[in-house]
Design a protein around this motif. Sequence first.
Motif, PDB file in Angstrom:
ATOM      1  N   UNK A 117       0.835  -1.209   0.000  1.00 50.30           N
ATOM      2  CA  UNK A 117       0.000   0.000   0.000  1.00 50.30           C
ATOM      3  C   UNK A 117       0.869   1.257   0.000  1.00 50.30           C
ATOM      4  N   UNK A 118       1.940   1.246   0.786  1.00 53.52           N
ATOM      5  CA  UNK A 118       2.841   2.397   0.812  1.00 53.52           C
ATOM      6  C   UNK A 118       3.426   2.663  -0.573  1.00 53.52           C
ATOM      7  N   UNK A 119       3.821   1.599  -1.259  1.00 54.09           N
ATOM      8  CA  UNK A 119       4.416   1.781  -2.576  1.00 54.09           C
ATOM      9  C   UNK A 119       3.421   2.338  -3.592  1.00 54.09           C
ATOM     10  N   UNK A 120       2.193   1.839  -3.541  1.00 55.44           N
ATOM     11  CA  UNK A 120       1.171   2.323  -4.463  1.00 55.44           C
ATOM     12  C   UNK A 120       0.908   3.814  -4.241  1.00 55.44           C
ATOM     13  N   UNK A 121       0.759   4.221  -2.990  1.00 52.97           N
ATOM     14  CA  UNK A 121       0.479   5.625  -2.691  1.00 52.97           C
ATOM     15  C   UNK A 121       1.673   6.510  -3.038  1.00 52.97           C
ATOM     16  N   UNK A 122       2.879   6.028  -2.757  1.00 53.71           N
ATOM     17  CA  UNK A 122       4.073   6.801  -3.070  1.00 53.71           C
ATOM     18  C   UNK A 122       4.227   6.963  -4.579  1.00 53.71           C
ATOM     19  N   UNK A 123       3.978   5.899  -5.318  1.00 54.04           N
ATOM     20  CA  UNK A 123       4.084   5.973  -6.770  1.00 54.04           C
ATOM     21  C   UNK A 123       3.101   6.990  -7.335  1.00 54.04           C
ATOM     22  N   UNK A 124       1.884   7.006  -6.795  1.00 50.79           N
ATOM     23  CA  UNK A 124       0.883   7.963  -7.271  1.00 50.79           C
ATOM     24  C   UNK A 124       1.338   9.397  -7.034  1.00 50.79           C
ATOM     25  N   UNK A 125       1.971   9.642  -5.890  1.00 50.89           N
ATOM     26  CA  UNK A 125       2.474  10.982  -5.626  1.00 50.89           C
ATOM     27  C   UNK A 125       3.512  11.389  -6.672  1.00 50.89           C
ATOM     28  N   UNK A 126       4.272  10.425  -7.150  1.00 49.19           N
ATOM     29  CA  UNK A 126       5.281  10.697  -8.171  1.00 49.19           C
ATOM     30  C   UNK A 126       4.689  10.762  -9.571  1.00 49.19           C
ATOM     31  N   UNK A 127       3.429  10.358  -9.727  1.00 49.31           N
ATOM     32  CA  UNK A 127       2.783  10.367 -11.028  1.00 49.31           C
ATOM     33  C   UNK A 127       2.708   9.030 -11.714  1.00 49.31           C
ATOM     34  N   UNK A 128       2.993   7.940 -10.986  1.00 48.87           N
ATOM     35  CA  UNK A 128       3.006   6.593 -11.556  1.00 48.87           C
ATOM     36  C   UNK A 128       1.768   5.835 -11.101  1.00 48.87           C
ATOM     37  N   UNK A 129       0.984   5.364 -12.052  1.00 46.54           N
ATOM     38  CA  UNK A 129      -0.242   4.620 -11.750  1.00 46.54           C
ATOM     39  C   UNK A 129      -0.057   3.112 -11.886  1.00 46.54           C
ATOM     40  N   UNK A 130       0.897   2.684 -12.706  1.00 46.60           N
ATOM     41  CA  UNK A 130       1.084   1.258 -13.014  1.00 46.60           C
ATOM     42  C   UNK A 130       2.198   0.692 -12.139  1.00 46.60           C
ATOM     43  N   UNK A 131       1.821  -0.005 -11.072  1.00 46.19           N
ATOM     44  CA  UNK A 131       2.789  -0.609 -10.156  1.00 46.19           C
ATOM     45  C   UNK A 131       2.505  -2.108 -10.088  1.00 46.19           C
ATOM     46  N   UNK A 132       3.519  -2.912 -10.380  1.00 47.14           N
ATOM     47  CA  UNK A 132       3.359  -4.362 -10.413  1.00 47.14           C
ATOM     48  C   UNK A 132       4.248  -5.006  -9.362  1.00 47.14           C
ATOM     49  N   UNK A 133       3.705  -6.016  -8.686  1.00 45.96           N
ATOM     50  CA  UNK A 133       4.404  -6.693  -7.599  1.00 45.96           C
ATOM     51  C   UNK A 133       4.560  -8.169  -7.957  1.00 45.96           C
TER      52      UNK A 133
END
Length: 245
Positions: free
Chosen positions: A72-88
Amino acid sequence: MGDFTDVPDRTAPQSLLVVAAHPDDIEFCVSGTVMQWISHGARVTYCIVTDGGAGGYDATLPRQAMTHLRRAEQVHSAKLSGVQDVRFLGYPDGAVEPSAALRRDLCRVIRQVRPQRAVIPSPEINWQRVADLHPDHRAVGDAALRAVYPEARNPFAHPQLLRDEGLTPWAVPELWLMTGPSPNQYVDVTAVFDRKVDALRLHTSQTAHFDDLAGLLRGWLAEHARAGGLPPGRLAEAFQIVDTA
């Protein structure tokens, strides 16, 4: 001394893939550069290899809860940077090997995303900074390097990707290695430093214990800036560029 590059002078890729071992690695190492490439039109995908379950500083938090929290932290952090596509990919934290299975999974992402540029951890040891010695980083770098060359571009490597999933080969023309011992490119991230710190702070399980997170980052990035010959007061992220075309 490496080359100083202000991002607008280096064309942002149309499609970018960033591969990292753990949630928060990208924010520590390369998020400032990514933010600037996004501002110039780059479409970005993050691929996080491990579940992050060995991280954190709260001994009372169950390990399974840690993996969900870090995702969850990574998803929210990525969104702040402008990244919507995060794969784990969900590999166990602290036990990564450059296995055929991991290389296949990375080839799958490469063929799906079809990036013009990939940022990956360096598979080499950087003896100058202990934080860069984590074996997961180097194992992921090794696997990602092999996935980029030669496997993702080879139709006969991991044939099930083409046969069963219809994923045709893709050659990534350029790699940017992070955390390696031989950087040759320095990107000025002074303008987005505050956003970079904010994105990293969203990884609360990993950074809440730092008394001065901004100061820590500023010190590291100032070292890179000096190594790259930037003017005093500037902050930079460091990479080694490898042409794989």
